[in-house]
Design a protein around this motif. Sequence first.
Motif, mmCIF file in Angstrom:
data_model
loop_
_atom_site.group_PDB
_atom_site.id
_atom_site.type_symbol
_atom_site.label_atom_id
_atom_site.label_comp_id
_atom_site.label_asym_id
_atom_site.label_seq_id
_atom_site.Cartn_x
_atom_site.Cartn_y
_atom_site.Cartn_z
ATOM 1 N N SER A 304 0.822 -1.204 0.000
ATOM 2 C CA SER A 304 0.000 0.000 0.000
ATOM 3 C C SER A 304 0.859 1.258 0.000
ATOM 4 C CB SER A 304 -0.946 0.004 1.216
ATOM 5 O OG SER A 304 -1.933 -1.002 1.087
ATOM 6 N N VAL A 305 1.925 1.241 0.788
ATOM 7 C CA VAL A 305 2.822 2.404 0.852
ATOM 8 C C VAL A 305 3.513 2.617 -0.494
ATOM 9 C CG1 VAL A 305 4.937 3.295 1.894
ATOM 10 C CG2 VAL A 305 3.177 2.264 3.344
ATOM 11 N N VAL A 306 3.994 1.544 -1.103
ATOM 12 C CA VAL A 306 4.689 1.656 -2.395
ATOM 13 C C VAL A 306 3.732 2.161 -3.475
ATOM 14 C CG1 VAL A 306 5.782 0.330 -4.250
ATOM 15 C CG2 VAL A 306 6.456 -0.055 -1.871
ATOM 16 N N PHE A 307 2.526 1.635 -3.531
ATOM 17 C CA PHE A 307 1.573 2.052 -4.556
ATOM 18 C C PHE A 307 1.137 3.501 -4.343
ATOM 19 C CE2 PHE A 307 -0.049 -2.560 -5.288
ATOM 20 C CZ PHE A 307 1.139 -2.866 -5.912
ATOM 21 N N TRP A 308 1.055 3.930 -3.081
ATOM 22 C CA TRP A 308 0.694 5.315 -2.783
ATOM 23 C C TRP A 308 1.803 6.274 -3.217
ATOM 24 C CZ3 TRP A 308 2.849 8.602 1.175
ATOM 25 C CH2 TRP A 308 2.179 9.824 1.304
ATOM 26 N N GLY A 309 3.044 5.881 -2.973
ATOM 27 C CA GLY A 309 4.156 6.775 -3.288
ATOM 28 C C GLY A 309 4.659 6.684 -4.717
ATOM 29 N N PHE A 310 4.556 5.493 -5.326
ATOM 30 C CA PHE A 310 5.176 5.283 -6.639
ATOM 31 C C PHE A 310 4.220 4.719 -7.688
ATOM 32 C CE2 PHE A 310 8.382 4.691 -3.293
ATOM 33 C CZ PHE A 310 9.310 5.672 -3.657
ATOM 34 N N GLY A 311 2.929 4.732 -7.399
ATOM 35 C CA GLY A 311 1.963 4.168 -8.332
ATOM 36 C C GLY A 311 1.992 4.820 -9.695
ATOM 37 N N ASP A 312 2.092 6.145 -9.715
ATOM 38 C CA ASP A 312 2.142 6.854 -10.992
ATOM 39 C C ASP A 312 3.362 6.435 -11.807
ATOM 40 O OD1 ASP A 312 3.312 9.614 -12.417
ATOM 41 O OD2 ASP A 312 1.154 9.314 -12.680
ATOM 42 N N GLY A 313 4.493 6.278 -11.142
ATOM 43 C CA GLY A 313 5.705 5.862 -11.841
ATOM 44 C C GLY A 313 5.602 4.442 -12.375
ATOM 45 N N ILE A 314 4.955 3.555 -11.623
ATOM 46 C CA ILE A 314 4.788 2.170 -12.080
ATOM 47 C C ILE A 314 3.916 2.135 -13.332
ATOM 48 C CG2 ILE A 314 3.864 -0.096 -11.482
ATOM 49 C CD1 ILE A 314 4.568 0.525 -8.556
ATOM 50 N N ASP A 320 3.505 4.169 -22.082
ATOM 51 C CA ASP A 320 3.743 5.597 -22.264
ATOM 52 C C ASP A 320 2.651 6.233 -23.119
ATOM 53 O OD1 ASP A 320 4.353 4.488 -24.689
ATOM 54 O OD2 ASP A 320 6.456 5.091 -24.712
ATOM 55 N N LEU A 321 1.498 5.561 -23.206
ATOM 56 C CA LEU A 321 0.353 6.105 -23.937
ATOM 57 C C LEU A 321 -0.394 7.086 -23.027
ATOM 58 C CD1 LEU A 321 -0.866 2.746 -25.510
ATOM 59 C CD2 LEU A 321 0.385 4.585 -26.671
ATOM 60 N N PRO A 322 -0.444 8.379 -23.368
ATOM 61 C CA PRO A 322 -1.008 9.391 -22.462
ATOM 62 C C PRO A 322 -2.435 9.097 -22.016
ATOM 63 C CG PRO A 322 0.139 10.437 -24.295
ATOM 64 C CD PRO A 322 0.068 8.984 -24.626
ATOM 65 N N GLU A 323 -3.304 8.665 -22.957
ATOM 66 C CA GLU A 323 -4.697 8.443 -22.578
ATOM 67 C C GLU A 323 -4.842 7.249 -21.642
ATOM 68 O OE1 GLU A 323 -4.131 6.306 -26.572
ATOM 69 O OE2 GLU A 323 -3.346 8.040 -25.484
ATOM 70 N N VAL A 324 -3.988 6.234 -21.798
ATOM 71 C CA VAL A 324 -4.029 5.076 -20.906
ATOM 72 C C VAL A 324 -3.507 5.463 -19.521
ATOM 73 C CG1 VAL A 324 -3.149 2.735 -20.512
ATOM 74 C CG2 VAL A 324 -3.801 3.452 -22.819
ATOM 75 N N ILE A 325 -2.441 6.277 -19.475
ATOM 76 C CA ILE A 325 -1.888 6.730 -18.199
ATOM 77 C C ILE A 325 -2.924 7.525 -17.407
ATOM 78 C CG2 ILE A 325 -0.169 8.249 -17.131
ATOM 79 C CD1 ILE A 325 1.723 7.494 -19.426
ATOM 80 N N GLN A 326 -3.575 8.471 -18.066
ATOM 81 C CA GLN A 326 -4.567 9.309 -17.382
ATOM 82 C C GLN A 326 -5.737 8.481 -16.866
ATOM 83 O OE1 GLN A 326 -2.445 12.145 -16.952
ATOM 84 N NE2 GLN A 326 -4.547 12.831 -16.647
#
Length: 421
Positions: A304-314, A320-326
Amino acid sequence: MIISNIAAPLLGLVDTAIIGHLPQSIYLSGVALGAMITSFTYLLCMFLRMTTTAEIAHAFGARRSDLAQQTTTHAVVIAAVLGLAIILLRPVILQLAWAVIEPDPELQRYASQYIDIRLWAAPAALINLVVLGILLGRQQAKYAMGLVIFTNAVNVVADIILIIGLDLNVVGAAWASVLAETSTAALGLWLIRDLLPPWRQWHITPAYFKQFGAMNRDVFIRSLLLQFCMAVMTGYAARFGAVTVAANAVLMQFLMLISLGLDGIAYAIEALLGAARGQGSRHKIRLWMRLCALWSLLFACAYSVVFWGFGDGIIRLLTDLPEVIQTAKLYLPWLIIMPLLGHWSYYFDGVYIGLGLTRAMRNTMAISVLGVFVPTWLISQQWLAEEHANHGLWLALSLFLLARGVTQWFYLKRHQRRLST
């Protein structure tokens, strides 16, 4: 045990990561949908790994090499026969999948290519489950880890050559996984060669086959119900469009990452409790249950801590598709709380397999799926607006994992009271 648990999930994870960096999202969606259906098919046979681990661990604890060889023979034969059946049923599997999912024609075409190729390796994939069960049951985690490293090394190299080098896209991803699965099966059978009798001495014992078959039946039903829930997360999301399918596929890799740790602990408790059961030691059973419960909770908090802090990076590592990332970021909070809600279900799975409580495992799964997941899924789709409907899927999955832990805890308490009386 944790590292040795990553073979099957990483095949899909590596395919997703490499395909996710190609310029068109349809490739990622096709591999995601194809991998989901292939995994659904193979994971329905996860009972082979689970029951093999339980029986081998029991034989290991009781120092019964004859029983271990008997289990190995029956498990390999069943795996090979089921694998051949899957190859023959490839057209039926595809027809059933598309009747349920109803994706758009282009997505269906790419996913069909992937599935049709992947299923040729079905016998090898199922034999790999048996080999993994044997290695874990004998507590040979280092050998299992080595097998995993080999599997994914072959898959990564083949992915790079076929997808990037030869520009084969979806087809390349599928053949890379086939190559990894078949080469791993060959190496795995060599690792367990001491439990494989000469071909002329292979035979099926009716009494043991009935006992082993009953355990497999219970865990098969449990796996069928579990994979139904996992399939809904990608399959039903196809109704929301290719971008949502791709986003859910990326986030499902978070769930796979959770499984790497929590299922690894479950594998450990299967082997330890199975051996303790073979030794007839209630003290060791209680000891391993307490220690593994502590580790399960610690891993859940860490995830939970890792996903909270680094979820966006994962997410950005996987695509690297912008619409999928958003889109994926909208649903990331569900993955942050999911380890805390669901870790008990992983833990109790290991306990139930180690103690041989396969029927109870089946029944608690049925209650959680039919009594929690399905109603939550259907009601949420009726009440939520279309733009929020995918949140309903993640709510259903979260409550389902929580319900599994609660029902398994309740039944185990009743079972322990019956034993004490």
